[in-house]
Design an enzyme around this catalytic site. Structure first.
Site, PDB file in Angstrom:
ATOM      1  CE  LYS A 187      -0.822  -0.085   4.998  1.00 43.41           C
ATOM      2  NZ  LYS A 187      -0.065   1.122   5.329  1.00 43.41           N
ATOM      3  CB  THR A 188       4.073   2.224   1.632  1.00 43.28           C
ATOM      4  OG1 THR A 188       3.587   1.945   2.944  1.00 43.28           O
ATOM      5  CG2 THR A 188       4.938   3.472   1.674  1.00 43.28           C
ATOM      6  CD  GLN A 214      -2.936  -4.821   8.628  1.00 42.86           C
ATOM      7  OE1 GLN A 214      -1.845  -4.586   9.123  1.00 42.86           O
ATOM      8  NE2 GLN A 214      -3.139  -4.804   7.315  1.00 42.86           N
ATOM      9  CG  ASP A 257      -0.998   4.496   4.852  1.00 42.17           C
ATOM     10  OD1 ASP A 257      -1.823   3.586   4.642  1.00 42.17           O
ATOM     11  OD2 ASP A 257       0.216   4.281   5.005  1.00 42.17           O
ATOM     12  CD  GLU A 258      -1.597   1.731   8.493  1.00 40.54           C
ATOM     13  OE1 GLU A 258      -2.645   1.080   8.684  1.00 40.54           O
ATOM     14  OE2 GLU A 258      -0.495   1.183   8.279  1.00 40.54           O
ATOM     15  NE  ARG A 267       2.263  -6.810  11.019  1.00 40.25           N
ATOM     16  CZ  ARG A 267       1.833  -6.130   9.964  1.00 40.25           C
ATOM     17  NH1 ARG A 267       2.540  -5.159   9.465  1.00 40.25           N
ATOM     18  NH2 ARG A 267       0.679  -6.432   9.396  1.00 40.25           N
TER      19      ARG A 267
END
Length: 743
Positions: free
Chosen positions: A49-50, A266, A235-236, A622
């Site tokens: 996504k980044t 998340q 973002d997020e 992770r």
């Protein structure tokens, strides 16, 4: 300015388009090219996504001709902003400086410094951290006449933060208070705000709330920002709270070119007042929103991804995604049961050492994750005992160390002499003979005059020696006057000096180096001050008027993860909450037990239980290559010892995805392997053991290495082997899970 959503690309733009989108998969490419109107990008863990946000910004600039000045990209951490900036510099060199890029708090701080005066906020306001906030709140409790034994400061702090996160001012609280606690919060909140205003300071929640209030009270200022920011990306988004959501809505209110990226699975920060509904209801608020799914995972092996998917699928508050990867199948998830937390920690250390010796991982590629900070104690003891290097995230943070706070307090007082918290911190550091009684007398006198403590000290600089009209002794008057003259001299120096010269002058004039070196561990503390000077070096070239404010703002907005040193080859010890956004080749999740994960405070709340499951999901995802899930049969934690059942989350993992082992021999509970088998309805039945063993056979286990069979016998539909492993000890294993091979 007329917004440009898409221009007809020139030949050069077409070439740029090919360069920018060449490395994106079809879904990522669709997300990058979808620039008109509201867009919701649902991005699974490890889905890039980044990269998508970065390439989307580059696409807007290089292909669509949008000025960087007209783009805002909001990240969740400073670290993420820095990574995005580095990537953008490679894609659109020279344009990043004009882009608005950073966290909500950093962006709001800039807006308030520029336009906050419209609501009474001076440009040189300070940002108070948690410790500063606590000090102000204690004063607010005292001045509001509240007994801290009856109402804890922590509870009031949380209530005030919740109010600000939900856009409630003290006046709003006044209208709503119904209970004794709410009445206390109302009184303390009002006093707390008054004390912040007197110090010309804001807390972290204020940065967001005051910006929203600025926009609502002054539509002309909002209109200016709406006209500027043609495209906004966040973002997020699953971790935004109500005030952040309102802020984005206001800024995007004219052109509606709002792109949010996130993953409901998340969302793990409800305790920070993040509201999952912001992302779940985005389509209701923006009915014309385009939805793009990023489901290809580039981080984890197939088995890790399958394990995580089974865990999260039990939640109801989510948007379904079908995650997949082209990565290799990888190792099975190791589920390990130990008897105590000490054995749990010993296993982690020994297993990491084994991985390192076999060349399968480096220490810095391993992370140990846990639900609560208190769990790190047993782990740290084990790492120290075995001499294995480790780094603890959110131990004593660098900017919370006493010597660092002292130097920063001097610098903050130079920047803003109304900062009462900083003044009280260093008024007698190094020691000047100004005791608590003198400080209280100074405070009472300044209040009687309607002045701040610093303004009262300035009066003393011209006070005659007898000091008849001042309720302080001549010695204290002389000392305070000298202190005031020193600070004023430093303030004058700061108007012409660069940040590094100012830093050195503060250390020199205050005698702080000599003071530190005369203390226990003085050399180490002085080294920390020198490290802070290294940070000051980053602002050496800033004009004097900008250097100090920028330095103070930068360190005020830093977080635990921003300071994580990834270049050190040491195992990372970190909470599951802090691990969000990070990735490691090898992950150990410890304490996967009822009462810890899920935490006991979530047991009676279905929504909180779902968040605990999301937290476990975040931990698993992770990992790149290996996941170890551990639990102890008996655990001593926070002053009590208890027997905890294995976490209910384990029963959602099919047994064909795990290799389970119990590292102790006890009759109190069935082995964790049997527990996992009994809980699960396997996707495929466990394989019937084909290997036949007898006492004396040599075998190899994927985790424990080589060993000798001590005994071997049937157990229900399986077979159990007791094996003595080299350097590990005796283990009792079920063959359907152990996957042994004869040597």
């Amino acid at each position: 300015m007329i917004p440009t959503n898409r221009l007809t690309p020139s030949h050069n733009a077409i070439m740029s388009l090919m360069d920018i989108l060449a490395q994106l998969n079809p879904a990522q490419k669709e997300a990058a090219e979808s620039i008109k109107g509201p867009v919701l990008i649902l991005a699974g863990p490890g889905s890039g996504k980044t990269r998508v946000i970065t390439h989307r910004v580059a696409y807007l600039i290089k292909v669509c001709g949008i000025s960087p000045h007209c783009i805002m990209a909001v990240t969740f951490t400073n670290k993420a902003a820095k990574q995005m900036e580095e990537r953008l510099n490679r894609l659109v060199s020279g344009s990043v400086a004009r882009l608005t890029l950073g966290t909500f708090h950093a962006i709001c701080a800039r807006i308030l410094r520029r336009d906050g005066k419209a609501i009474g906020i001076e440009p040189n306001f300070l940002i108070y951290d948690d410790e500063d906030q606590e000090n102000v709140l204690k004063r607010a409790l005292q001045e509001a006449g509240v007994d801290p034994k009856q109402v804890t400061p922590a509870a009031v702090t949380s209530a005030i933060s919740a109010a600000k996160s939900n856009m409630l001012t003290p006046q709003d609280i006044t209208q709503r208070s119904r209970s004794y606690f709410e009445e206390v919060v109302k009184r303390v909140y009002l006093k707390y705000e008054q004390l912040l205003a007197q110090s010309k300071a804001l807390d972290f929640d204020d940065l967001l709330l005051k910006t929203v209030l600025l926009f609502k009270k002054h539509p002309e200022i909002l209109a200016r920002y709406q006209e500027r920011y043609l495209h906004i990306m966040v973002d997020e988004f699953q971790d935004t709270n109500l005030v952040q959501y309102e802020l984005v809505k206001l800024l995007a209110g004219k052109y509606h070119n709002i792109c949010v990226v996130g993953d409901p699975d998340q969302s793990i920060y409800s305790w920070r007042f993040a509201d999952l509904r912001n992302i779940l209801n985005f389509e209701k608020d923006y009915p014309d929103a385009k939805i793009v799914m990023l489901e290809q995972n580039y981080r984890s092996t197939k088995r890790i991804l399958e394990t995580a998917s089974y865990v999260i699928s039990a939640n109801k508050q989510r948007k379904r995604k079908d995650l997949w990867t082209e990565n290799e199948p990888g190792a099975l998830t190791a589920v390990i049961e130990t008897y105590t937390e000490q054995e749990e920690a010993q296993f982690v250390v020994r297993e990491i050492d084994c991985l390192v010796q076999r060349g399968q991982a480096k220490p810095g590629e391993c992370a140990v994750m846990y639900r609560t900070n208190a769990q790190s104690r047993a782990l740290e003891e084990a790492f120290i005992r075995y001499g294995t290097p480790y780094k603890l995230v959110a131990g004593t943070r660098f900017y919370e160390r006493r010597e660092i706070k002292d130097v920063i307090a001097y610098l903050r007082l130079i920047q803003n002499p109304f900062d009462s918290v900083s003044l009280l911190r260093i008024i007698n550091v190094p020691g000047r003979g100004i005791g608590e009684r003198s400080v209280q007398e100074l405070s009472d006198w300044s209040k009687s005059l309607g002045l701040s403590s610093y303004e009262a000290i300035q009066r003393l600089t011209g006070q005659p020696g007898d000091g008849q009209d001042v309720p302080l002794s001549p010695r204290v008057i002389k000392t305070l006057a000298a202190f005031g003259n020193m600070i004023e001299g430093l303030r004058t120096f700061s108007r012409e000096a660069n940040m590094v010269d100012l830093f050195d002058q503060v250390i020199n004039k205050t005698g702080y180096k000599e003071y530190l070196l005369n203390e226990e561990e003085g050399d180490e503390r002085w080294d920390n001050v020198l490290e802070l000077r290294t940070v000051a070096e980053e602002y050496r070239d800033s004009p004097p008027a900008e250097g100090l404010p920028s330095f103070l703002e930068g360190i005020a907005l830093v977080s635990d993860i921003d300071s994580l040193n990834e270049t050190v080859d040491a195992v990372t010890l970190i909470t599951l909450h802090q691990a969000k956004g990070l990735e490691f080749p090898v992950v150990f999740i410890v304490g996967v037990e009822e009462g810890l994960l899920p935490h006991f405070r979530s047991m009676d709340d279905p929504a909180q239980l779902e968040e605990e499951r999301r937290l476990f999901y975040v931990g698993i995802t992770r990992a790149e290559r290996r996941v170890y899930i551990l639990r102890a049969f008996r655990r001593s934690l926070m002053g009590r010892s208890a027997v905890n059942k294995p976490s209910r989350f384990l029963q959602d993992i099919p047994s064909n995805l795990v290799t389970a082992s119990s590292l102790w021999q006890g009759a109190e509970t069935p082995s964790i392997a049997e527990a996992v088998r009994s809980w699960n309805k396997p996707a495929a039945p466990p394989p019937v053991p084909t290997i036949e063993l007898k006492a004396g056979d040599r075998v190899r286990h994927a985790i424990f290495g080589q060993g000798v069979v001590v005994s071997y016998q049937p157990v229900k539909d399986d077979k159990e082997a007791v094996i003595a492993f080299n350097g590990v000890g005796v283990k009792k294993l079920l063959l359907s899970f152990a996957r042994l091979e004869k040597v």
